[in-house]
Design an enzyme around this catalytic site. Structure first.
Site, PDB file in Angstrom:
ATOM      1  N   GLY A 645      -8.344  49.798 -58.592  1.00  0.00           N
ATOM      2  CA  GLY A 645      -8.633  48.747 -57.626  1.00  0.00           C
ATOM      3  C   GLY A 645      -9.043  47.468 -58.327  1.00  0.00           C
ATOM      4  O   GLY A 645      -8.758  47.271 -59.517  1.00  0.00           O
ATOM      5  N   ASP A 758      -9.641  56.668 -77.162  1.00  0.00           N
ATOM      6  CA  ASP A 758      -8.885  55.434 -76.897  1.00  0.00           C
ATOM      7  C   ASP A 758      -9.666  54.229 -77.402  1.00  0.00           C
ATOM      8  O   ASP A 758      -9.795  53.222 -76.716  1.00  0.00           O
ATOM      9  CB  ASP A 758      -8.592  55.302 -75.406  1.00  0.00           C
ATOM     10  CG  ASP A 758      -7.571  54.193 -75.129  1.00  0.00           C
ATOM     11  OD1 ASP A 758      -6.842  53.817 -76.071  1.00  0.00           O
ATOM     12  OD2 ASP A 758      -7.516  53.701 -73.989  1.00  0.00           O
TER      13      ASP A 758
END
Length: 998
Positions: A645, A758
Site C-alpha cells: 500500500g 536482503d
C-alpha cells in the site's frame, strides 16, 4: 753667440719645426698628474745653465701662436764639454715614482764638418732629491745619474733643407723618492741638441664608482710591479655586502684592476646607475639582498618613499612568520554545514571548510564546548573532564568526537576556523555553533567485585553500584567462563541485586567473572576480570561407586543420562522463554528478583523468534508490537508506494509525550488474508529489535482501518538515492561513520540470530543526522530455479548482485551471507550509490564471481576499506569476518583517521578487478586517442596530449589528481576516465602475469 753666428739657419729651421710639429704633442692622459711641463710655460723658464754660455733658452710659437720655451746647446767644436742645465725645484706631492718625458732633436755629427773628434750624439740625465730649494748653485757631485740619453733619429743638413725634423721622445723613471722634491739636470758632453719639451709627472688611479662603491684617487706604488689595494666606500643608501667588502687594486700603470666585492642598496632602495634611489610609493624592498623594488602585495600599501615593507590594509594582517612579499591576509570565515550526531553522551561533529580561508592555507579548527542552562540563558565553559578525539585545537581535519559528556545535559559547541593571523585580529570571532541535548548514558563500570563464598560447585559474589549509573539500573549481568576456555564459550547470570550466587560449577576449576550494569540506555562496560578457583572434590568415593556400577550395568547409565538430558532440555526451553521476557520482549514487567541462568556460544541475551512459528499472526504481532490508537496518528502526505500500500509521513502524539515525526505504512483496501499476514509479519519482526542502527517500530494499528505499521521517520530516505544525490559531498570519515552504523545494526541482528537476507543500500534508511539504520524486514523470499537467479517477492525481483555465492547456489543463508552483502553495501557507499557490477547481466556476475573476480576499489577509496570489502567477499564463508570484527575494524579507522589516507595499491593481497565481457581490451589500442574514443571521451584528447600523456603506459599510471589537473571538471567524466584507467591497469597487470584472483 758662436753657435748662433756659425749656424743661424739651423736655429731658424728649428723654430719652423717647432711651429710645424707643436700640434703633434699628445694630450694629457687621464691617469697622469703633471709636476712640470715646459710647453705649458709661456714665460721664461729661467732654468740654471752652467756654464752660462752652455745651454741657451730660446722662444718659439706654436700653431696657435702661443710662445714655447726650449733649450738648446751645440758646443761641438771644442772637446771636453760639460754643460749642465738644471730645472727649478719640483715638489713631488704624493708621488713615489716619477716619470720624465723628454722630447728633443739631435744633429747627426757626420753632417757637421770638422767635428768628428769633438761631436757627441748623447747627453746625460740626472736628478737630485731635496726637501727644499737649494738655490742656484749646481753641486754636480750630489746628482744621481738616471740614464744616458741617445737619439733614435738624428737629423742632417739635408733634413733642414727639406724642412724635415726628426723628433725623439724618451721616458725615464725615478724612484722611489723619499724627499719632498727634486731637481732634474741635463749634462751635455758635446752634442748638438734642442730640448723641445720636458714633462715630469706621476701616475695615479683616478676616482671611480664601481659596484656602488667609491674608490678615491690613488697614487700608484713605488715599484713597477706593485699593486695598491684600496677599499671602497659605499655610495649613499648602500651598504657592504656581507663578508664581501668592495676592494680594487691600483696598478703601477694607474689602472684599476678587476673589482672584488661590492656594495648593495639598502632595504627600501634600488640601484639606478651608480646610485641607490628610494622605492616609490606603492613599492617596497624588504632586504638589501633584493635587487629591485617590488609592488606591494595584495591588501597592503606604502605611503612614503624608501619603504622596506608594506603596511596591511585595515582588517588584514601579516603573521610574524610571514615573509614581507606575501599578501596580507585575514581570519577565515566560519565553517559551513556543521552537523552533529549524538550517541548517548558522545557527540560527533563534522563540518565543511569555510567559504573564505582568508587567503591562507594554514587553516585549522578549534572547538569550544559550553554547558548551558537554557532556562536561565547562561552557558559556562565545559570542564577539563571532557575528551576530544583527535584533539580540541589545531584540528586539520573537519571532524571531532566529543566524549564523556553528562547525560541529559544541554551543550553548545562552537567550531571556529583559525589561521595564522586569527590571533592578530581584533574583529569578532566567526564560528559555527550547534546546541544539543545529550541522551541517557550507559552506566559506568561496576567496581568492587568481591568473592564472598567459594565452594566446590558454587561461588557467591558481591559488588558495588557504578559510580555513575546515569539512570535507573534495572539489572546486572554476570559473565563467567572457565579460564582455560579463554571466552570461547561463556555463560551469563542476571540479577537485580548487587550480589549473586553462581551454581553448577566444576570443582577444582578456575573461573573468570565479569559484571556489567544495564539501564534503559544499554549495558555499561564489564568490570575488571576476577579469577576464582572452586574447591577440590573432598573425596572420590562417589566417582568410584559410579564407575563400578557403570561397569556392571551400562544400560542403567545410558538411561540415567537420557533422563537427565531431557530434564535439562526442558529447563533450557523454559529459561529461554523467561529470559526473553525478562529482557524486554514482553510488554508486562516481571516481578521479583529471581536469578536466571543462560549458557550461549555467542554474546547477547535476546534471541529472534520467527513470527511464522505462530499460528495466529495477530498473537505474534501483539506479542512484539505495541497497539496504537488510530486517533494518535496524523497522516500528512504520501511519500511513496510500498509493497502492500501507500507509505506516508505524519505525526504520532501519545498521551503525556510530545509528538514525533513518523513514517506510516498502510495496507491497501481489498487485501487478502495472506497479504495482511505478510504485512503484519514485518511488524512482528521489527518489534523484536531495539537498537540505534535498526529502524524503530513505534507500533501498529490492527483494530481499525486502514491497518498501519508506524515506524520512526527517516528524513533522508534510502541510502543509495541519498548518496547519488550528494555525490562527492562527504568526507571519507563521514562515509566510514555511516558504514560503522550499518555494521553495528547488523551485529545486533546477528547476535539475536536474525539473518536479513536482503542487505543493500536501498534497504538502509538515513535520518537527518546521517545515522544509518537497517530496515526492510518483511519480504518473503523464495529462490527459484531461474537462470538469472533472482529473489522473487510479491513486489518484484531483487538482483543477485548483493547475494553470497552459497546463498545463490545452495540457498544457504547465514550471517556470513549477510557479511557478503555488507561488503557490497560498503562498495555502494564508497562509490556514492553506483550500481554494483554496473550493466553486467546477472549471469555474467555469477560467472565472474565463481572465477574469483571481485569489484575494484571505487574512486578515492582507501586501501584499508577495499581490503575489508575483499575480506567480506571471501569464497569460503568461514573466512569472512564477523560483524563484531567489522565494527572493531571500522572503530579503529575512525580513531585513527590517518589510516584512511593510505593510497590504493598497498593491500596485502593483490586482486584483479572484475572485468565485464563487453569491456574493450585496452591493451590492443595503439594510442591514447583510440582509447579515449573507445570510452567516448575523445573531447579530452588535446588535454592529454598537452600534458605529455602520449602513451597508454603513462596513462595507466595516472591518479585522480592527475586527471583533475588536465582541466576535466565534470565529476562524472572524472569517474568514467579513472574507472577505465583502473581497468586498463588491471589488464596490463594480468597481461604481464602480476594480477591474481581472490
Amino acid at each position: 753667440m758662436v753657435f748662433q753666428t756659425r749656424y743661424p739657419s739651423w736655429i731658424i729651421l728649428c723654430y719652423i719645426w717647432l711651429l710645424r710639429f707643436a700640434h703633434t704633442g699628445e694630450a694629457q692622459a687621464a691617469k697622469e698628474v703633471l709636476l712640470l711641463d715646459s710647453k705649458a710655460q709661456q714665460t721664461e723658464l729661467e732654468w740654471i745653465s752652467s756654464p752660462p754660455n752652455g745651454w741657451e733658452e730660446i722662444s718659439g710659437l706654436d700653431e696657435n701662436y702661443t710662445p714655447i720655451r726650449t733649450y738648446q746647446v751645440c758646443q761641438v767644436m771644442e772637446p771636453n764639454q760639460n754643460n749642465w742645465l738644471r730645472t727649478n725645484w719640483i715638489s713631488k706631492g704624493n708621488a713615489q715614482r716619477i716619470f720624465v718625458e723628454l722630447k728633443f732633436t739631435l744633429r747627426d755629427c757626420n753632417s757637421l764638418p770638422g767635428v768628428l773628434g769633438t761631436c757627441k750624439e748623447t747627453f746625460n740625465l740626472y736628478y737630485y732629491e731635496t726637501d727644499y730649494d737649494t738655490g742656484r748653485n749646481i753641486r754636480e757631485n750630489l746628482y744621481v745619474k738616471i740614464d744616458t740619453i741617445a737619439a733614435d733619429e738624428s737629423f742632417t743638413q739635408g733634413d733642414l733643407g727639406e724642412r724635415k725634423m726628426k723628433l725623439n721622445t724618451e721616458v725615464r723613471e725615478i724612484g722611489p723618492l723619499s724627499k719632498k722634491g727634486f731637481y732634474l739636470a741635463f749634462q751635455d758632453v758635446g752634442a748638438c741638441i734642442a730640448l723641445v719639451s720636458v714633462k715630469v709627472y706621476y701616475k695615479k688611479c683616478w676616482s671611480i664608482i664601481e659596484n656602488l662603491a667609491i674608490f678615491p684617487d690613488t697614487v700608484t706604488g713605488s715599484e713597477f710591479s706593485s699593486l695598491v689595494e684600496v677599499r671602497g666606500t659605499c655610495v649613499s643608501s648602500a651598504e657592504e655586502e656581507a663578508e664581501n667588502a668592495p676592494r680594487m687594486h691600483c696598478s703601477a700603470e694607474g689602472e684599476w684592476l678587476v673589482p672584488i666585492g661590492k656594495c648593495i642598496c639598502k632595504a627600501g632602495y634600488q640601484q639606478k646607475g651608480d646610485t641607490c634611489e628610494p622605492c616609490g610609493r606603492g613599492f617596497y624592498k624588504s632586504s638589501s639582498q633584493d635587487l629591485q623594488c617590488s609592488r606591494c602585495p595584495t591588501h597592503s600599501f606604502s605611503d612614503k618613499e624608501g619603504s622596506s615593507r608594506c603596511e596591511c590594509e585595515d582588517g588584514y594582517y601579516r603573521a610574524p612568520s610571514d615573509p614581507p612579499y606575501v599578501a596580507c591576509t585575514r581570519p577565515p570565515s566560519a565553517p559551513q554545514n556543521l552537523i552533529f550526531n549524538i550517541n548517548q553522551t558522545t557527540v560527533s561533529l563534522e563540518w565543511s571548510p569555510p567559504a573564505d580561508n582568508g587567503g591562507r592555507n594554514d587553516v585549522t579548527y578549534r572547538i569550544l564546548c559550553k554547558r548551558c542552562s537554557w532556562e536561565q540563558g547562561e552557558c559556562v565553559p565545559c570542564g577539563s573532564n571532557i575528551g576530544y578525539m583527535p584533539q580540541q585545537t589545531g584540528l586539520e581535519d573537519n571532524y571531532v568526537t566529543v566524549m564523556d559528556l553528562l547525560a541529559h545535559a544541554n551543550y553548545t559547541f562552537e567550531v571556529e576556523a583559525v589561521n595564522g593571523v586569527s590571533d592578530l585580529s581584533r574583529s569578532q570571532r566567526l564560528f559555527a555553533a550547534v546546541s544539543i541535548t545529550t541522551g541517557q548514558a550507559a552506566p559506568s563500570q561496576v567496581s568492587g567485585v568481591m568473592k564472598e563464598r567459594v565452594l566446590q560447585r558454587s561461588v557467591e559474589l558481591s559488588w558495588q553500584e557504578p559510580e555513575h549509573p546515569n539512570g535507573v539500573i534495572t539489572e546486572y549481568e554476570i559473565k563467567y567462563y572457565e579460564k582455560d576456555q579463554r571466552e570461547r564459550t561463556y555463560s551469563t547470570v542476571k540479577t537485580k541485586s548487587t550480589s549473586a550466587s553462581i551454581n553448577n560449577l566444576k570443582p577444582g576449576t578456575v573461573y573468570v567473572f565479569q559484571i556489567r550494569a544495564f539501564t534503559a540506555a544499554g549495558y555499561g562496560n564489564y568490570s575488571p576480570r576476577l579469577d576464582v578457583a572452586t574447591l577440590e572434590e573432598a573425596t572420590g568415593k562417589m566417582f568410584e561407586a559410579t564407575a563400578v556400577s557403570s561397569e556392571q550395568n551400562p544400560v542403567i547409565i545410558i538411561a540415567v543420562v537420557a533422563v537427565a538430558g531431557t530434564i535439562i532440555l526442558v529447563f533450557m526451553v523454559f529459561g529461554f522463554i523467561i529470559g526473553r521476557r525478562h529482557c524486554g520482549y514482553s510488554k508486562a514487567d516481571q516481578e521479583g528478583d529471581e536469578e536466571l541462568y543462560f549458557h550461549f556460544k555467542f554474546p547477547g541475551t535476546k534471541t529472534y523468534i520467527d513470527p511464522e512459528t505462530y499460528e495466529d499472526p495477530n498473537r505474534a504481532v501483539h506479542q512484539f508490537a505495541k497497539e496504537l490508537d488510530a486517533s494518535c496518528i496524523k497522516i500528512e502526505r504520501v511519500i511513496g508506494a510500498g509493497e502492500f500500500g501507500e507509505v506516508c509521513s505524519g505525526r504520532l502524539k501519545l498521551p503525556g509525550k510530545r509528538d514525533v515525526a513518523v513514517a506510516i505504512k498502510t495496507l491497501k483496501v481489498g487485501y487478502t488474508e495472506k497479504q495482511r499476514r505478510d504485512f503484519l509479519c514485518e511488524a512482528s519482526i521489527m518489534g523484536q529489535f531495539d537498537h540505534p542502527n535498526v529502524v524503530h517500530l513505534e507500533g501498529v494499528v490492527t483494530r481499525g482501518k486502514p491497518v498501519m505499521i508506524v515506524i520512526e521517520f527517516m528524513e533522508n530516505g534510502a541510502l543509495d538515492a541519498f548518496l547519488r544525490k550528494h555525490d562527492g559531498q562527504f568526507t571519507v570519515i563521514q562515509l566510514v561513520g555511516m558504514l560503522r552504523g550499518i555494521a553495528a545494526g547488523m551485529r545486533y541482528l546477528a547476535d539475536m540470530g536474525y539473518v536479513h537476507r536482503d542487505l543493500a543500500a536501498r534497504n538502509i534508511l538515513v535520518n537527518s543526522n546521517l545515522v544509518c539504520k537497517v530496515s526492510d524486514f518483511g519480504l518473503s523470499r523464495v529462490i527459484e530455479d531461474d537462470p538469472e537467479a533472482v529473489y522473487t517477492t510479491t513486489g518484484g525481483k531483487i538482483p543477485v548482485r548483493w547475494t553470497a555465492p552459497e546463498a545463490i547456489q545452495y540457498r544457504k543463508f547465514t550471517s556470513a551471507s549477510d557479511v557478503w552483502s555488507y561488503g557490497i553495501v560498503m562498495w555502494e557507499v564508497m562509490s556514492y550509490g553506483e550500481r554494483p557490477y554496473w550493466d553486467m547481466s546477472n549471469q555474467d556476475v555469477i560467472k565472474a564471481i565463481e572465477e574469483g573476480y571481485r569489484l575494484p576499489a571505487p574512486m578515492d577509496c582507501p586501501a584499508g576499506l577495499h581490503q575489508l570489502m575483499l575480506d567480506c567477499w571471501q569464497k569460503e564463508r568461514a573466512e569472512r569476518p564477523k560483524f563484531e570484527q567489522i565494527v572493531g575494524i571500522l572503530d579503529k579507522m575512525i580513531r585513527n583517521p590517518n589510516s584512511l589516507k593510505t593510497p590504493l595499491g598497498t593491500c596485502s593481497r593483490p586482486i584483479s578487478p572484475l572485468l565485464d565481457q563487453n569491456t574493450p581490451d585496452f591493451t590492443t589500442f595503439c594510442s591514447v586517442g583510440e582509447w579515449l574514443q573507445a570510452i567516448k571521451m575523445e573531447r579530452y584528447k588535446d588535454n592529454f596530449t598537452a600534458a605529455g600523456y602520449n602513451s597508454l603506459e603513462s596513462v595507466a599510471r595516472m591518479t585522480i589528481e592527475d586527471v583533475m589537473s588536465l582541466g576535466i571538471t565534470l565529476v562524472g567524466h572524472q569517474k568514467k576516465i579513472m574507472s577505465s584507467i583502473q581497468t586498463m591497469r588491471a589488464q596490463m597487470l594480468h597481461l604481464h602475469g602480476t594480477g591474481i584472483q581472490v
